[in-house]
Structures are given as structure tokens and as C-alpha cells.
Design a protein around this motif. Structure first.
Motif, PDB file in Angstrom:
ATOM      1  N   UNK A 154       0.901  -1.277   0.090  1.00 47.01           N
ATOM      2  CA  UNK A 154      -0.108  -0.042  -0.054  1.00 47.01           C
ATOM      3  C   UNK A 154       0.891   1.351   0.054  1.00 47.01           C
ATOM      4  N   UNK A 155       1.841   1.122   0.893  1.00 51.89           N
ATOM      5  CA  UNK A 155       2.503   2.486   0.967  1.00 51.89           C
ATOM      6  C   UNK A 155       4.002   2.478   0.349  1.00 51.89           C
ATOM      7  N   UNK A 156       4.058   3.030  -0.875  1.00 53.59           N
ATOM      8  CA  UNK A 156       5.492   2.934  -1.505  1.00 53.59           C
ATOM      9  C   UNK A 156       5.772   4.539  -1.682  1.00 53.59           C
ATOM     10  N   UNK A 157       5.221   5.496  -0.721  1.00 55.99           N
ATOM     11  CA  UNK A 157       5.208   6.811  -1.024  1.00 55.99           C
ATOM     12  C   UNK A 157       4.766   7.384  -2.365  1.00 55.99           C
ATOM     13  N   UNK A 158       5.683   7.685  -3.335  1.00 63.79           N
ATOM     14  CA  UNK A 158       4.987   8.169  -4.454  1.00 63.79           C
ATOM     15  C   UNK A 158       5.405   7.337  -5.478  1.00 63.79           C
ATOM     16  N   UNK A 159       6.269   6.411  -5.407  1.00 56.62           N
ATOM     17  CA  UNK A 159       6.869   5.687  -6.407  1.00 56.62           C
ATOM     18  C   UNK A 159       5.836   4.498  -6.857  1.00 56.62           C
ATOM     19  N   UNK A 160       5.787   3.978  -8.093  1.00 56.63           N
ATOM     20  CA  UNK A 160       4.937   2.934  -8.503  1.00 56.63           C
ATOM     21  C   UNK A 160       5.608   1.662  -8.627  1.00 56.63           C
ATOM     22  N   UNK A 161       6.762   1.520  -8.569  1.00 52.23           N
ATOM     23  CA  UNK A 161       7.689   0.206  -8.575  1.00 52.23           C
ATOM     24  C   UNK A 161       9.019   0.463  -7.909  1.00 52.23           C
ATOM     25  N   UNK A 162       9.313  -0.661  -7.123  1.00 54.49           N
ATOM     26  CA  UNK A 162      10.823  -0.650  -6.617  1.00 54.49           C
ATOM     27  C   UNK A 162      11.478  -2.009  -7.133  1.00 54.49           C
TER      28      UNK A 162
END
Length: 209
Positions: free
Chosen positions: A44-52
Motif C-alpha cells: 500500500x505504502x510506496x510513498x510516490x513510487x509505483x515500482x521498486x
């Protein structure tokens, strides 16, 4: 104990895995990544990123719909640039028939004003191929890991090789002579010519401008 957003932005997923924002759960992009053998972890929480990615790269994806809907996506891009984390940032932008008229302005904003690397993709299928290539490159190119030079890592090497006519050898040559993606974008054809020749120097300049 559940990981907090700040923890997620300091630890990369293991090789062969992609950490995704939950909004991508039913997307064609994720289905394509799974079809390529990658394991997807949703958060849920990746800040602003979509993928890491495992090579400590983060991706923000700007879709055709985001671009056509107005300029609100620019605020997200600024938050992404300002986010405090140890990941290398990349912006993927859908360049389609509908978004083409907005692309030049978006490219200037992302690359020149925010200083972020931008890569156009035709859609989610092409984006999934690029993500898979970056992960595979990270698995092969151990020589670039933990390099003191941010440019010499698999992500940026892959980015530069997207320029028409630029293969691996020329990409390495360019990255050894320019200290940042922004500097490479701003280089005049005359500066590029000694490294890649007159014709390709003009092609590189045209690609960015």
C-alpha cells in the motif's frame, strides 16, 4: 511488525522480485511481468513510487490518461523528485498518439526542470519489457553494483542504450564522459562528436531535443 513507508524506501526487494503499489494489482503491466517469470510483491505504502526494483531503482509511471487529464501529475512528479530515499529514480511516460502533443513539454519539465531521467514507452507491455531488462541487467552486470559513479549502473546503461544507434560500447563511452543524465541531455552535437561521430552525435541531440 509491518514495514513503514520510510523502511520500504531504503530496502530493495530481492533479485527476481518487483515491489509494486497496490493500484497496479490487476494491470496488464503486472500480468506481463509475471508472465516473464518475475515475482510481484504488493504494498500500500510506496510513498510516490509505483515500482521498486532489486537494483535500488524506483519507477514513477505517467500514463496516457494522466497526461490528458491535465497538469495534476506534475505535482506528483515534484513529490517524487523531492522524496528522501536511497533509490535511483526513473520516470516512464506513455508516448502515444493521444499524448504526443504534450510529450515535448513533459520531457522538458521532467528532464530539465526536475533533473530526472525520463524514458518514453508505448504502453504497459513495453514498460514491462523494460523493467524485466533492467532486472536481468542487474543480475548480470555485477561490475556496476555499488559503483561510486551513479551513472555506471544497469538502469542508466539501459536508458542510454534506448537512444537509436547507441549500443552498449557507445553508451559506456558517453557515460564515462558526462557526469549526469542532465549533462548528456544538454550536450551540443559538437561535444558528442569526438566520442560517437558526427551523424550519431546529431541523432543523440535530436533524441533529447
Amino acid at each position: 511488525m509491518e514495514a513503514k513507508p520510510c523502511d520500504l524506501m531504503t530496502a530493495a526487494p530481492p533479485y527476481g522480485h518487483v515491489l509494486c503499489s497496490e493500484k497496479w494489482t490487476d494491470s496488464a503491466l503486472v500480468r506481463a511481468l509475471r508472465g516473464g517469470g518475475l515475482k510481484i510483491l504488493f504494498e500500500k505504502e510506496l510513498h510516490v513510487a509505483d515500482f521498486l526494483l532489486p537494483n535500488k531503482s524506483s519507477i514513477l509511471y505517467v500514463s496516457e490518461c494522466d497526461i490528458i487529464a491535465g497538469s495534476s501529475y506534475k505535482r506528483k512528479l515534484v513529490r517524487y523528485r523531492n522524496a528522501s530515499n536511497s533509490f535511483q529514480e526513473l520516470v516512464l511516460v506513455e508516448r502515444t498518439g493521444l499524448s504526443e502533443q504534450y510529450f515535448s513539454a513533459l520531457q522538458r519539465f521532467v528532464v530539465l526542470e526536475l533533473g530526472l531521467p525520463l524514458l518514453p514507452v508505448g504502453g504497459q507491455a513495453e514498460a514491462s519489457q523494460l523493467i524485466s531488462q533492467m532486472i536481468q541487467a542487474d543480475g548480470r552486470e555485477n561490475i556496476f553494483r555499488k559503483s561510486s559513479c551513479r551513472l555506471l549502473d544497469p538502469l542508466v546503461l539501459t536508458l542510454v542504450q534506448q537512444i537509436p544507434g547507441v549500443g552498449r560500447v557507445k553508451a559506456l563511452t558517453l557515460l564515462q564522459n558526462f557526469s549526469s543524465i542532465q549533462q548528456l541531455c544538454s550536450a551540443a552535437p559538437e561535444e558528442l562528436e569526438p566520442m560517437v561521430g558526427q551523424t550519431l552525435a546529431q541523432q543523440i541531440h535530436s533524441f533529447f531535443h
